[in-house]
Scaffold this active site. Structure first.
Site, short mmCIF file in Angstrom:
data_model
loop_
_atom_site.label_atom_id
_atom_site.label_comp_id
_atom_site.label_asym_id
_atom_site.label_seq_id
_atom_site.Cartn_x
_atom_site.Cartn_y
_atom_site.Cartn_z
N LYS A 73 0.56 -0.66 -0.17
CA LYS A 73 0.54 0.20 -0.01
C LYS A 73 1.22 1.28 0.33
O LYS A 73 0.64 2.53 -0.22
CB LYS A 73 -0.89 0.26 1.18
CG LYS A 73 -2.01 -0.97 1.40
CD LYS A 73 -3.04 -1.01 1.95
CE LYS A 73 -4.30 -1.98 1.89
NZ LYS A 73 -5.33 -1.96 3.00
N ASP A 109 -10.04 2.69 1.84
CA ASP A 109 -9.44 2.19 3.16
C ASP A 109 -10.92 2.84 3.94
O ASP A 109 -11.92 2.90 5.09
CB ASP A 109 -8.89 1.39 3.36
CG ASP A 109 -8.33 0.02 3.30
OD1 ASP A 109 -8.90 -0.63 2.43
OD2 ASP A 109 -6.83 0.33 2.59
#
Length: 278
Positions: A73, A109
């Site tokens: 990420k 997210d």
């Protein structure tokens, strides 16, 4: 036939990470494509962090989007040509959209977590929180909570030095942050416990952890259900699961990649169906 819509073309998408075999993203995204009537494909591809730059440079013209999970990420955010506001703030991306050879990085997210908590009635009144772990997902969770009134955050980690990035993100939002070792006793009860660590870490302390929290959000979904979630439910605590987050963030990814919206419940049902076969 010079101007066909992207939706009419066979496009490829995938989720990247390592390990990746357990991922439910293929089941969810494929369910979304079926709902939208898209003849697109979505696969799981094992990619290590050091392999990511070359992998991204080798993408074909038929690749539209990539979901990104651990440990990629932060690296994905760095590799992108363009970054969303959340990616710029956090240095964390879970989505790459490909357009004319350019990579744009996004973080679903944050918004996905807020939507999952809102759906479960847990978004209001969270003033204190404890997050297990301090990796990329923990950073997103800390930021999400900071936008809705969080005042004090406890980061519980193996290595306090690794908490620095998450700590800085929260402190820039005016949140008081305390970093504790993973083996230290829990001395305070918090409004929300968020676990981003594997089952073997959180599960062993599930009773202690749930006794010191008023609600529990477990990002992990493998195995299902987790020991932590089961302990929380047994204690009558409100819960949010990793599947809730997964469905909401994936629905946002689908919209970024296809331009169309899909009900997160369809994706949640697909994930549950896939889990039932394992």
């Amino acid at each position: 036939m010079c101007c066909r819509r992207r939706q009419d073309l066979l496009m490829r998408c995938a989720v990247l990470g390592s390990p990746i075999a357990h991922s439910l993203s293929p089941a969810m995204h494929r369910a979304a494509y079926a709902e939208l009537g898209l003849d697109w494909t979505y696969d799981a591809v094992a990619v290590e962090e050091h392999e990511l730059p070359l992998f991204l440079r080798s993408l074909g013209d038929d690749v539209r989007g990539l979901s990104v999970t651990a440990p990629l990420k932060r690296a994905a955010a760095q590799e992108a040509h363009q970054r969303s506001e959340h990616v710029e703030l956090l240095g964390v991306a879970n989505t790459l959209v490909v357009d004319d050879g350019m990579l744009s990085a996004h973080n679903t997210d944050v918004t996905g977590a807020l939507a999952a908590m809102q759906e479960r009635g847990l978004l209001s009144g969270i003033r204190t929180a404890r997050i297990l772990g301090a990796g990329a997902t923990a950073t997103s969770m800390a930021y999400a909570l900071s936008t809705h009134g969080l005042s004090r955050l406890e980061l519980v980690v193996r290595d306090p030095a690794r908490a620095r990035e998450t700590q800085q993100v929260a402190e820039r939002r005016g949140v008081e942050v305390v970093v504790r070792g993973i083996d230290e006793p829990l001395t305070e009860t918090v409004d929300l416990l968020i676990s981003t660590v594997p089952e073997d870490v959180a599960g062993a302390r599930s009773r202690e952890l749930t006794a010191a929290a008023r609600a529990v959000f477990d990002i992990v979904y493998d195995p299902w259900p987790t020991t932590l979630l089961a302990a929380a439910a047994e204690s009558g605590l409100p819960t949010v699961s990793g599947l809730d987050l997964l469905a909401h963030q994936a629905a946002l990814q689908v919209e970024l990649m296809t331009g169309s919206t899909v009900d997160p419940q369809i994706l949640l049902n697909a994930a549950m169906g896939e889990l039932a076969t394992r």
